[in-house]
Structure formats: structure tokens, C-alpha cells
Design an enzyme around this catalytic site. Structure first.
Site, PDB file in Angstrom:
ATOM      1  N   ASN A 191      53.824  59.030  27.815  1.00 38.83           N
ATOM      2  CA  ASN A 191      52.590  58.574  28.453  1.00 38.83           C
ATOM      3  C   ASN A 191      52.404  59.152  29.862  1.00 38.83           C
ATOM      4  O   ASN A 191      51.284  59.153  30.393  1.00 38.83           O
ATOM      5  CB  ASN A 191      52.533  57.038  28.521  1.00 38.83           C
ATOM      6  CG  ASN A 191      52.359  56.359  27.180  1.00 38.83           C
ATOM      7  OD1 ASN A 191      52.829  55.235  26.971  1.00 38.83           O
ATOM      8  ND2 ASN A 191      51.693  57.013  26.219  1.00 38.83           N
ATOM      9  N   ASP A 201      49.753  48.623  21.009  1.00 37.28           N
ATOM     10  CA  ASP A 201      48.939  49.834  20.863  1.00 37.28           C
ATOM     11  C   ASP A 201      47.486  49.503  20.546  1.00 37.28           C
ATOM     12  O   ASP A 201      47.185  48.469  19.950  1.00 37.28           O
ATOM     13  CB  ASP A 201      49.545  50.708  19.745  1.00 37.28           C
ATOM     14  CG  ASP A 201      49.097  52.162  19.862  1.00 37.28           C
ATOM     15  OD1 ASP A 201      48.503  52.526  20.894  1.00 37.28           O
ATOM     16  OD2 ASP A 201      49.347  52.931  18.912  1.00 37.28           O
TER      17      ASP A 201
HETATM   18  C1  IPE Z   1      53.349  54.070  22.248  1.00 35.27           C
HETATM   19  O1  IPE Z   1      51.979  54.190  22.111  1.00 35.27           O
HETATM   20  C2  IPE Z   1      53.694  53.718  23.659  1.00 35.27           C
HETATM   21  C3  IPE Z   1      53.278  52.399  24.110  1.00 35.27           C
HETATM   22  C4  IPE Z   1      52.700  51.464  23.407  1.00 35.27           C
HETATM   23  C5  IPE Z   1      53.570  52.103  25.482  1.00 35.27           C
HETATM   24  P1  IPE Z   1      51.233  55.617  22.167  1.00 35.27           P
HETATM   25  O2  IPE Z   1      49.798  55.316  21.991  1.00 35.27           O
HETATM   26  O3  IPE Z   1      51.630  56.347  23.378  1.00 35.27           O
HETATM   27  O4  IPE Z   1      51.852  56.343  20.883  1.00 35.27           O
HETATM   28  P2  IPE Z   1      51.297  57.582  20.043  1.00 35.27           P
HETATM   29  O5  IPE Z   1      51.000  58.662  21.027  1.00 35.27           O
HETATM   30  O6  IPE Z   1      50.043  57.135  19.340  1.00 35.27           O
HETATM   31  O7  IPE Z   1      52.371  57.905  19.078  1.00 35.27           O
HETATM   32  C1  IPE Z   2      48.599  51.255  24.350  1.00 30.58           C
HETATM   33  O1  IPE Z   2      47.268  51.567  24.090  1.00 30.58           O
HETATM   34  C2  IPE Z   2      48.916  51.256  25.821  1.00 30.58           C
HETATM   35  C3  IPE Z   2      49.729  52.406  26.267  1.00 30.58           C
HETATM   36  C4  IPE Z   2      50.217  53.328  25.512  1.00 30.58           C
HETATM   37  C5  IPE Z   2      50.006  52.502  27.684  1.00 30.58           C
HETATM   38  P1  IPE Z   2      46.748  53.065  24.051  1.00 30.58           P
HETATM   39  O2  IPE Z   2      46.319  53.444  25.421  1.00 30.58           O
HETATM   40  O3  IPE Z   2      47.751  53.948  23.422  1.00 30.58           O
HETATM   41  O4  IPE Z   2      45.486  52.910  23.123  1.00 30.58           O
HETATM   42  P2  IPE Z   2      44.987  53.938  22.000  1.00 30.58           P
HETATM   43  O5  IPE Z   2      46.150  54.181  21.089  1.00 30.58           O
HETATM   44  O6  IPE Z   2      44.547  55.178  22.696  1.00 30.58           O
HETATM   45  O7  IPE Z   2      43.879  53.211  21.313  1.00 30.58           O
HETATM   46 MG    MG Z   3      48.111  54.496  21.487  1.00 27.76          MG
END
Ligand code: IPE
Ligand code: IPE
Ligand code: MG
Length: 258
Positions: free
Chosen positions: A77, A29
Site C-alpha cells: 500500500n 477491504d
Molecule cells: C489488502 O488490501 C491490504 C489491506 C486491507 C490493508 P489491498 O486492497 O491492498 O489488496 P489487493 O491489492 O486488492 O490484493
Molecule cells: C482497504 O480498502 C483499505 C486499505 C487497503 C488501506 P481499499 O482501499 O483497498 O479499497 P478497494 O479495494 O480499493 O475498494
Molecule cells: Mg483493496
């Protein structure tokens, strides 16, 4: 993913005796925030994140971790802006194509869990190719959770068992923890010993809801694109200093370890 008797996961006594967890699961993340802090588009964060994946895969294999599960894309996502979803799918496909040699060189078997039918056709094809090409590798299982949701996984297991009951193949009284986990996406994969989440977020976000029952959770403050080998080793060190009790007392655990 299998449980042992009395609900105590089988993998855990093994890992209690060794500093290296058998199965590490990672919620990767912070790609978007990493990019925003640098005034870059979010997709640039994802691109840099793919480089961290390579490091973590190689390092895990070097350390003798047997299973590595990476949360790459959740069912939730899919609700992100279509341009970001499309960029992630393209990156994912490119990753699969570019990493094949490295996987084979390191005896790594690639597997995928999730609602894969929702993925674009070309991504499904790359995934199938990569899985077939690495199917015989036994050094480490790299499990990519894509289009993955823990609730969906549990619901689909329940649905399959309900069908079996309806067809008269199963009696409801036979449904126990072992039978149920046998219907999950990777029934042969032991439960994760360690869950790492980067970017300081302290939540599960629908990841491996069933399998994480007794995982040790380590949260790293670092955004995924900057997650380094040293930070990974620090997370593993934190894991090895934990005492896992599985509901038992310290005295009972001491007896088990003798
Ligand atoms: C969880 O991260 C999913 C992945 C790392 C693929 P998100 O960024 O989607 O989670 P939330 O929305 O902050 O809970
Ligand atoms: C994790 O990084 C990757 C996926 C969830 C696909 P994020 O895209 O969630 O990054 P933040 O949380 O917005 O910084
Ligand atoms: Mg995230």
C-alpha cells in the site's frame, strides 16, 4: 506466533470445542469501491471504514475473542498515490488518539506489527503512546498490522536467525518451526483461527503468510464500510460450522475430542 507439536497449532483444539474463535484476523477491504459507488473520494471510504473498526473491536471484546488482528496497511500500500497514503496515515493517527478511552474502558491492549520504522514520526509516536497506555490491559489484544508484509516478516526472522548462526550462538540444526515462529513479530500470539476478508476478494495479499497455515477463511461480499454487526456474526457462525481437521481423519479428531 506459536505452533504446537506435530505442526498442529495449539490454539485450534481449544477453539474446536468453543464456537468463538480465540484469534480473528481481518483483511478490511473495499473502502475505495464503497466510495466510488457513491461518487465520493476514496478517502471518504477509509473514513467510514474507521467506524466499522470501532464496531468490530467492541463486538469482538463483547464476544470474548482474545486476539483481534486487523490488516490496516500493507507494505504494498506504500505504492498508492502519495495523497491517499498521507490521508491514511492521518486517519490512523486520529484513530489512535480518539480510541484510547474506549480501549481502556474495554480492557483492550493495543499492539502493532509491521515495519513500523517506515511510518511517519508522528504516527510512530501516537502508536508508542497508545501501546504504552494500554500495555497492562488483559481483556483482548487488538493487533494492528500496519506497513505489514508477510514476506518481509518471514525474511526478517530468517535474517535474525542467520545473524545468530554467524555469531556462533545458534546451530542451523536447531532451527525448527517453534524457533522460527519465535522470531516473528508477535511470538506470543497464537495463530489466527479465522480469517475474514471483506469485499468478496479471495486472496491473502501478503497477510500473515506463516500464521494463516490452518486458519479457516471466510469471505464476506460486503465492502468494509458497510460491514455490520450482523454480517460479522454471520462470519463467526460460518466459522463455528466448519470442521477443522489439521491433516487428520475424522476418526482421529473424534478421539481427540473425547
Ligand atoms: C489488502 O488490501 C491490504 C489491506 C486491507 C490493508 P489491498 O486492497 O491492498 O489488496 P489487493 O491489492 O486488492 O490484493
Ligand atoms: C482497504 O480498502 C483499505 C486499505 C487497503 C488501506 P481499499 O482501499 O483497498 O479499497 P478497494 O479495494 O480499493 O475498494
Ligand atoms: Mg483493496
Amino acid at each position: 506466533m506459536n505452533g504446537g507439536s506435530n505442526g498442529v497449532p495449539r490454539s485450534n483444539f481449544t477453539s474446536a470445542a468453543t464456537p468463538v474463535p480465540r484469534h480473528v484476523a481481518i483483511i478490511m477491504d473495499g473502502n475505495g469501491r464503497w466510495a466510488r459507488a457513491r461518487h465520493l473520494p476514496r478517502v471518504e471510504g477509509h473514513r467510514r471504514g474507521a467506524k466499522t473498526v470501532r464496531m468490530v473491536v467492541e463486538e469482538s471484546r463483547r464476544l470474548g475473542i482474545r486476539y483481534l488482528t486487523l490488516f490496516a496497511f500493507s507494505t504494498e500500500n506504500w505504492n498508492r498515490p502519495p495523497t491517499e497514503v498521507a490521508a491514511l496515515m492521518q486517519l490512523f493517527k486520529r484513530y489512535l488518539e480518539s480510541e484510547m478511552d474506549l480501549l481502556l474502558k474495554n480492557q483492550i491492549r493495543l499492539r502493532a506489527i509491521g515495519d513500523l520504522a517506515r511510518l511517519p514520526q508522528d504516527v510512530q509516536e501516537s502508536l508508542a503512546q497508545c501501546q504504552a497506555a494500554t500495555a497492562d490491559q488483559r481483556g483482548m489484544d487488538l493487533i494492528l498490522a500496519v506497513s505489514y508484509g508477510g514476506r518481509e516478516e518471514i525474511a526478517s526472522a530468517a535474517r535474525r536467525l542467520a545473524h545468530a548462526v554467524q555469531k556462533g550462538e545458534l546451530d542451523p540444526s536447531q532451527i525448527d518451526i517453534n524457533l522460527f515462529s519465535g522470531q516473528l513479530y508477535g511470538p506470543d500470539i497464537p495463530d489466527p483461527d479465522l480469517l475474514i476478508r471483506t469485499s468478496d476478494e479471495c486472496r491473502i495479499s501478503n497477510f500473515l503468510l506463516w500464521q494463516l497455515a490452518y486458519a479457516e477463511i471466510v469471505v464476506s461480499p460486503v465492502f468494509w464500510p458497510e460491514f455490520s454487526k450482523d454480517e460479522y456474526l454471520r462470519c463467526l457462525e460460518r466459522f463455528s460450522s466448519r470442521i477443522r481437521r489439521f491433516g487428520l481423519t475424522d476418526e482421529q479428531l473424534a478421539e481427540f475430542r473425547q
